[in-house]
Design a protein around this motif. Structure first.
Motif, PDB file in Angstrom:
ATOM      1  N   PRO A  28       0.939  -1.113  -0.011  1.00 32.93           N
ATOM      2  CA  PRO A  28       0.110  -0.068  -0.082  1.00 32.93           C
ATOM      3  C   PRO A  28       0.664   1.401   0.038  1.00 32.93           C
ATOM      4  N   ARG A  52       8.095   4.747   4.503  1.00 34.23           N
ATOM      5  CA  ARG A  52       9.374   3.940   4.374  1.00 34.23           C
ATOM      6  C   ARG A  52       9.591   3.783   2.794  1.00 34.23           C
ATOM      7  N   ALA A  53       8.895   4.143   1.771  1.00 31.91           N
ATOM      8  CA  ALA A  53       8.879   3.618   0.553  1.00 31.91           C
ATOM      9  C   ALA A  53       9.913   4.400  -0.142  1.00 31.91           C
ATOM     10  N   MET A  63       6.837  -3.534  -4.351  1.00 35.39           N
ATOM     11  CA  MET A  63       7.082  -3.174  -2.900  1.00 35.39           C
ATOM     12  C   MET A  63       7.846  -1.966  -2.841  1.00 35.39           C
ATOM     13  N   ASN A  73      10.659  -4.561   4.304  1.00 36.08           N
ATOM     14  CA  ASN A  73       9.623  -5.707   4.669  1.00 36.08           C
ATOM     15  C   ASN A  73       9.340  -6.132   3.033  1.00 36.08           C
ATOM     16  N   GLU A 125       7.622  -9.792   2.889  1.00 34.13           N
ATOM     17  CA  GLU A 125       6.291  -9.718   2.710  1.00 34.13           C
ATOM     18  C   GLU A 125       5.898 -10.678   1.466  1.00 34.13           C
TER      19      GLU A 125
HETATM   20  S1  SF4 Z   1       6.830  -2.923   1.755  1.00 33.16           S
HETATM   21 FE1  SF4 Z   1       8.020  -1.106   2.869  1.00 33.16          FE
HETATM   22  S2  SF4 Z   1       6.810   0.694   1.740  1.00 33.16           S
HETATM   23 FE2  SF4 Z   1       5.566  -0.882   1.588  1.00 33.16          FE
HETATM   24  S3  SF4 Z   1       4.019  -0.864   3.160  1.00 33.16           S
HETATM   25 FE3  SF4 Z   1       5.543  -2.382   3.653  1.00 33.16          FE
HETATM   26  S4  SF4 Z   1       7.026  -0.851   4.893  1.00 33.16           S
HETATM   27 FE4  SF4 Z   1       5.748   0.448   3.856  1.00 33.16          FE
END
Ligand code: SF4
Length: 353
Positions: free
Chosen positions: A268, A272-273, A300, A305, A309
């Motif tokens: 989303p 941090r992106a 991502m 993450n 993820e």
């Molecule tokens: S992947 Fe990184 S930028 Fe994307 S929502 Fe998760 S922590 Fe935030």
């Protein structure tokens, strides 16, 4: 639920336990001088997963134009006709895959029968569409007085039409009963499926813009499809045809009926992106949904993450400071400049195809 009868719409079989097909509807008037462009767009829609494409045919000129277009493309095209049976008759002179009519507004029964006879001669199925907003008057009065549920009235309206076609021996029928509420859509299709085995076209009508439209259609269609009800779907949205097709694919996937192609995972985005996942996903979605191979792609925002993820992704891309990282199966494979992201992602994608 036992499988339904089947009909053949050009090369596509609807019903009979064949894969549930995805439909959308052309959203602009069809310009006779722009048929090459229309044909190119139709090929793009087919690449995205569209199985059937319906056109409103408001007059005889539109029937001629659609007829010429139908001869130019492989995709089954459906002529949607209201009020004037002569338009349906004319459409049947062309390689049209299916006719959709609302018998309630065609008028005299003999007109509907004339259309059915010509469709039978040509081997073209007919979709009978009844709609919660245009019930026959006697049924509407029962609904208004509270003596009949709207779902019961919709089924009754559909059965009347089905029986009129059966009376002349025409059974190449697909039935749709459209309501704008989730509960009525569930109820009406469950009731009809208990009564008859004609293939069902599912969809919530006038479902709204992208987000509410997708939510309502998902809430109605996924339970039905899981129960084995529904042979073809159309996700009606106040949005593009492409969005309707992608929504249809995701609904089939959510019902466990997904087909070969992409599973797209994207984050989303948060503070941090290091990478604009929204823009990248929007830019790449049409290309990714056109992939024929079964792959999971992750987009991502950050390396903190991102790969973790999306560790099941075949291919991923994620931001990493002012760089972008390509990962495969959750493991970092390449670190590149942000401005090279599209070129490198294309290379990696080709390696997967
Ligand atoms: S992947 Fe990184 S930028 Fe994307 S929502 Fe998760 S922590 Fe935030």
């Amino acid at each position: 639920m036992a499988s339904t009868l089947s009909v053949k719409a050009k090369g596509l079989i609807i019903g009979g336990g064949f894969p549930v097909s995805i439909q959308t509807m052309w959203k602009e008037p069809l310009a006779s001088q722009a048929l090459e462009a229309a044909a190119a767009r139709i090929r793009g829609l087919a690449g995205l997963g569209c199985d059937v494409l319906r056109f409103a045919v408001p007059d005889l000129d539109a029937a001629e134009t659609l007829g010429r277009l139908a001869a130019m493309v492989e995709l089954p095209l459906v002529a949607d006709i209201h009020f004037d049976w002569r338009i349906a008759l004319r459409c049947l002179d062309f390689p049209i895959a299916k006719i959709r009519i609302n018998p309630g507004n065609i008028g005299a029964r003999w007109k509907v029968e004339e259309v059915a006879r010509k469709a039978a001669d040509k081997g073209v199925p007919i979709r009978i569409g009844v709609n919660g907003g245009s019930l026959p008057q006697d049924l509407r009065e029962h609904v208004d007085s509270g003596s009949l549920l709207r779902a019961e009235a919709l089924v009754e309206a559909a059965l009347r039409e089905v029986e009129a076609f059966e009376a002349i021996g025409f059974r190449a029928i697909v039935v749709s009963m459209k309501a704008s509420s989730v509960e009525e859509t569930l109820e009406v299709n469950r009731r009809f499926a208990r009564e008859r085995d004609y293939p069902l076209h599912l969809g919530v009508t006038e479902a709204g813009p992208l987000v509410p439209g997708v939510v309502r259609n998902t809430a109605a269609l996924v339970p039905l499809l899981k129960e084995g009800i529904g042979d073809t779907i159309r996700v009606s949205l106040s949005d593009s045809m492409e969005s309707e097709i992608v929504a249809g694919r995701e609904i089939l996937a959510a019902a466990g009926l997904g087909r070969t192609g992409v599973t797209l995972v994207s984050c989303p985005r948060c503070a941090r992106a290091g990478f604009d996942t929204h823009a990248f996903t929007a830019r790449w979605a049409p290309r990714l949904y056109a992939l024929a191979t079964r792959v999971t792609i992750a987009v991502m925002g950050c390396v903190v993450n991102g790969p973790g993820e999306a560790r099941h992704a075949d291919l991923g891309i994620t931001g990493a400071g002012d760089k972008v990282v390509i990962f495969r199966k959750g493991k970092i494979a390449r670190t590149i400049r942000r401005e090279d992201a599209d070129i490198v992602f294309e290379e990696e994608l080709r390696a997967l195809e």
